[in-house]
Write a protein that holds these residues in place. Structure first.
Motif, PDB file in Angstrom:
ATOM      1  N   SER A  66      47.587  42.604 -36.364  1.00  0.00           N
ATOM      2  CA  SER A  66      48.104  41.859 -37.172  1.00  0.00           C
ATOM      3  C   SER A  66      47.105  40.507 -37.773  1.00  0.00           C
ATOM      4  O   SER A  66      45.875  39.843 -37.078  1.00  0.00           O
ATOM      5  N   PHE A  67      47.302  39.994 -38.337  1.00  0.00           N
ATOM      6  CA  PHE A  67      46.777  38.737 -39.286  1.00  0.00           C
ATOM      7  C   PHE A  67      46.947  37.751 -38.362  1.00  0.00           C
ATOM      8  O   PHE A  67      45.802  37.108 -37.983  1.00  0.00           O
ATOM      9  N   GLN A  68      48.232  37.371 -37.625  1.00  0.00           N
ATOM     10  CA  GLN A  68      48.468  36.855 -36.213  1.00  0.00           C
ATOM     11  C   GLN A  68      47.488  36.875 -35.799  1.00  0.00           C
ATOM     12  O   GLN A  68      46.905  34.936 -35.372  1.00  0.00           O
ATOM     13  N   MET A  69      47.447  38.090 -35.683  1.00  0.00           N
ATOM     14  CA  MET A  69      46.360  37.925 -33.854  1.00  0.00           C
ATOM     15  C   MET A  69      44.596  37.670 -34.368  1.00  0.00           C
ATOM     16  O   MET A  69      43.839  37.370 -34.020  1.00  0.00           O
ATOM     17  N   THR A  70      44.333  38.338 -35.764  1.00  0.00           N
ATOM     18  CA  THR A  70      43.322  37.876 -36.088  1.00  0.00           C
ATOM     19  C   THR A  70      43.075  36.455 -36.297  1.00  0.00           C
ATOM     20  O   THR A  70      42.125  35.569 -36.141  1.00  0.00           O
ATOM     21  N   SER A  71      44.004  35.488 -37.083  1.00  0.00           N
ATOM     22  CA  SER A  71      43.537  34.255 -36.945  1.00  0.00           C
ATOM     23  C   SER A  71      43.257  33.527 -35.572  1.00  0.00           C
ATOM     24  O   SER A  71      42.863  32.706 -35.093  1.00  0.00           O
ATOM     25  N   GLU A  72      44.130  34.363 -34.699  1.00  0.00           N
ATOM     26  CA  GLU A  72      43.907  33.522 -33.027  1.00  0.00           C
ATOM     27  C   GLU A  72      43.218  33.524 -32.205  1.00  0.00           C
ATOM     28  O   GLU A  72      42.038  32.519 -31.989  1.00  0.00           O
ATOM     29  N   LEU A  73      42.568  34.497 -32.704  1.00  0.00           N
ATOM     30  CA  LEU A  73      41.415  34.903 -32.127  1.00  0.00           C
ATOM     31  C   LEU A  73      39.851  34.466 -32.940  1.00  0.00           C
ATOM     32  O   LEU A  73      39.323  34.023 -32.251  1.00  0.00           O
ATOM     33  N   ILE A  74      40.281  33.951 -34.133  1.00  0.00           N
ATOM     34  CA  ILE A  74      38.911  32.981 -34.709  1.00  0.00           C
ATOM     35  C   ILE A  74      39.111  31.761 -34.106  1.00  0.00           C
ATOM     36  O   ILE A  74      37.414  31.262 -33.576  1.00  0.00           O
ATOM     37  N   VAL A  75      40.444  31.450 -34.081  1.00  0.00           N
ATOM     38  CA  VAL A  75      40.496  29.896 -33.766  1.00  0.00           C
ATOM     39  C   VAL A  75      39.750  29.525 -32.090  1.00  0.00           C
ATOM     40  O   VAL A  75      38.909  29.112 -31.984  1.00  0.00           O
ATOM     41  N   ARG A  76      40.027  31.065 -30.997  1.00  0.00           N
ATOM     42  CA  ARG A  76      39.711  30.451 -29.517  1.00  0.00           C
ATOM     43  C   ARG A  76      38.090  30.976 -28.960  1.00  0.00           C
ATOM     44  O   ARG A  76      37.429  30.546 -28.572  1.00  0.00           O
ATOM     45  N   LEU A  77      37.472  32.196 -30.345  1.00  0.00           N
ATOM     46  CA  LEU A  77      36.107  32.351 -30.864  1.00  0.00           C
ATOM     47  C   LEU A  77      35.655  30.768 -30.555  1.00  0.00           C
ATOM     48  O   LEU A  77      34.484  30.187 -30.919  1.00  0.00           O
ATOM     49  N   ALA A  78      36.396  29.874 -31.832  1.00  0.00           N
ATOM     50  CA  ALA A  78      35.427  28.504 -32.288  1.00  0.00           C
ATOM     51  C   ALA A  78      35.440  28.066 -31.034  1.00  0.00           C
ATOM     52  O   ALA A  78      34.837  26.169 -30.759  1.00  0.00           O
ATOM     53  N   GLY A  79      36.611  27.960 -30.751  1.00  0.00           N
ATOM     54  CA  GLY A  79      36.809  27.227 -29.551  1.00  0.00           C
ATOM     55  C   GLY A  79      36.064  26.997 -28.308  1.00  0.00           C
ATOM     56  O   GLY A  79      35.911  25.734 -27.590  1.00  0.00           O
ATOM     57  N   LEU A  80      35.346  28.276 -28.020  1.00  0.00           N
ATOM     58  CA  LEU A  80      34.737  28.889 -27.220  1.00  0.00           C
ATOM     59  C   LEU A  80      33.322  28.564 -27.310  1.00  0.00           C
ATOM     60  O   LEU A  80      32.241  28.641 -26.866  1.00  0.00           O
ATOM     61  N   GLY A  81      32.666  28.554 -28.490  1.00  0.00           N
ATOM     62  CA  GLY A  81      31.555  28.000 -29.039  1.00  0.00           C
ATOM     63  C   GLY A  81      30.774  29.252 -29.882  1.00  0.00           C
ATOM     64  O   GLY A  81      29.931  28.586 -30.022  1.00  0.00           O
ATOM     65  N   ALA A  82      31.312  30.103 -29.949  1.00  0.00           N
ATOM     66  CA  ALA A  82      30.719  31.110 -30.713  1.00  0.00           C
ATOM     67  C   ALA A  82      30.141  30.749 -32.072  1.00  0.00           C
ATOM     68  O   ALA A  82      30.341  29.632 -32.824  1.00  0.00           O
ATOM     69  N   ASP A  83      28.813  31.184 -32.352  1.00  0.00           N
ATOM     70  CA  ASP A  83      28.702  30.662 -33.367  1.00  0.00           C
ATOM     71  C   ASP A  83      27.661  32.161 -34.224  1.00  0.00           C
ATOM     72  O   ASP A  83      28.416  33.408 -34.101  1.00  0.00           O
ATOM     73  N   ARG A  84      27.253  31.586 -35.767  1.00  0.00           N
ATOM     74  CA  ARG A  84      27.138  32.861 -36.820  1.00  0.00           C
ATOM     75  C   ARG A  84      25.709  33.678 -35.646  1.00  0.00           C
ATOM     76  O   ARG A  84      26.136  35.054 -36.109  1.00  0.00           O
ATOM     77  N   ASN A  85      24.842  33.900 -34.744  1.00  0.00           N
ATOM     78  CA  ASN A  85      24.528  34.310 -33.776  1.00  0.00           C
ATOM     79  C   ASN A  85      25.061  34.959 -33.388  1.00  0.00           C
ATOM     80  O   ASN A  85      24.439  35.864 -32.080  1.00  0.00           O
ATOM     81  N   SER A  86      26.664  35.120 -32.663  1.00  0.00           N
ATOM     82  CA  SER A  86      27.137  35.192 -31.590  1.00  0.00           C
ATOM     83  C   SER A  86      27.603  36.817 -31.628  1.00  0.00           C
ATOM     84  O   SER A  86      27.575  37.494 -33.167  1.00  0.00           O
TER      85      SER A  86
END
Ligand SMILES: NC(=O)c1ccc[n+]([C@@H]2O[C@H](COP(=O)([O-])OP(=O)(O)OC[C@H]3O[C@@H](n4cnc5c(N)ncnc54)[C@H](O)[C@@H]3O)[C@@H](O)[C@H]2O)c1
Length: 344
Positions: A66-86
């Motif tokens: 779902s969109f909701q899960m897509t957005s949740e995962l994006i926010v969690r990745l940002a919180g974990l420090g993922a970046d363009r090279n991840s």
């Protein structure tokens, strides 16, 4: 271990067949951090095998696409420090690869992804070809992108824990390959499930790479599904609606859709009575045609909802024989008429 290469304009994807979990470990020398997305079932079964990277677990099942899960995962990745090279590694079935592919294509406008496909359906189909997507408003795969994973790892070893109904679901897509591109696969399925005299003990070992090769060849000709790739949608017009209406596993719903496509192909004079009977018999013997418990009109209503925004004509995949399919544009009303005649 066998390596199958998919080469398209947008990039190259290496598909590794065999090699197990070690195959994943050996491919993770990445410049940035790696993050794993998986579902709750796969996590419970295999977390001890995962390489030591942050793991984002979503609830198993189609609801998580779902969109909701897509957005949740994006926010969690940002919180974990993922970046363009991840690198994002989706470990699971088609739900996980569809979701991971979409998250990877949106996060910071696109990062690399890879898949470990743990269902038969994902090994032969969903994990290959770079199509991802999520469902919204009850419509399957209404939003998504094309993004080729860097690599995909498939191994029949992962299927040892797969529940029988999910294995069967994958077989629904294997039948599809036998019908659209490789008659020999269909004949071997008949030997195995109709005459019960299959000499092949290592069926998955041989059939999975064959299906992968059919899919990569089609995707290499038509990555963005402008033409030939639509052949892979055999059974999916009715199948998606059946999946949404019944909650049946994807490949089982597709098998119903294939039986419907065969029936319509016979009515159009494309497929002989005998061939249509053979297809139906095989699907029945494989337990891929369970009775559908849905109100009359529901499936045709869902097909209409699914397609009406996109176009008046649908590219419908007809069968011209076992191993031969064609795509033809058919007005939506005509398809709705066929569905209603079938009681859908
Ligand atoms: N992108 C594409 O080209 C494409 C093609 C076909 C299907 N799909 C999509 O794929 C999805 C269906 O894929 P699926 O059938 O793999 O479904 P899935 O990912 O939902 O997996 C089915 C079930 O099996 C479980 N599971 C996964 N691996 C397991 C293992 N090794 N052992 C035990 N349990 C395991 C999962 O937790 C889940 O409960 C649908 O959303 C469909 O739309 C996409």
């Amino acid at each position: 271990m066998e390596k199958i290469r998919l080469r398209v304009e947008s990039g190259i994807c290496e598909i590794y067949f065999g090699g197990g979990w070690e195959s994943l470990l050996s491919r993770l020398c990445y410049p940035g951090n790696t993050f794993i997305i998986t579902d709750s079932n796969v996590n419970s079964l295999y977390k001890d095998k995962f390489p030591d990277f942050p793991v984002l677990v979503v609830e198993a099942g189609e609801k998580s696409k779902s969109f909701q899960m897509t957005s949740e995962l994006i926010v969690r990745l940002a919180g974990l420090g993922a970046d363009r090279n991840s690198l994002l590694v989706g470990i699971g079935g088609g739900m996980v690869s569809d979701l991971t592919g979409l998250v990877a294509s949106l996060f910071m406008r696109g990062i690399d992804c890879a898949f470990v496909s743990t269902t038969l359906l994902a090994q032969v189909d969903a994990g290959i070809g770079g199509k991802n997507g999520v469902n919204a408003g009850g419509i399957k795969n209404i939003a998504g992108t094309f993004r080729q994973p860097e690599f995909v790892i498939c191994d029949p070893l992962f299927l040892s824990t797969l529940p029988l109904n999910e294995y069967r679901s994958g077989l629904g897509e294997v039948v599809k390959y036998g019908l659209i591109g490789n008659r020999d696969i269909f004949l071997r399925l008949e030997e195995r499930y109709v005459s019960g005299s299959s000499p092949e003990n290592d069926f998955c070992e041989s059939v999975i790479p064959e299906c992968i090769k059919i899919k990569t060849a089609i995707v290499e000709m038509d990555e963005k599904e402008g033409g030939k790739r639509r052949l892979l949608n055999l059974g999916h017009t009715a199948g998606h609606a059946i999946e949404a209406a019944t909650g049946l596993p994807h490949g089982v719903a597709v098998a119903h859709g294939i039986a419907f496509a065969a029936l319509v192909s016979e009515e159009m004079g494309y497929l002989s009575y005998d061939e249509r009977e053979r297809i139906e018999k095989l699907l029945e013997q494989m337990d891929l045609l369970p009775p559908l418990d849905v109100a009359e009109g529901k499936i045709s209503g869902l097909v209409f909802l699914d397609k009406k925004r996109a176009m008046k004509d649908i590219s419908f995949v007809f069968l011209k024989g076992i191993g031969e399919a064609v795509i033809e544009k058919v007005p939506l009303e005509v398809i709705n008429g066929w569905l209603k005649k079938k009681g859908y």
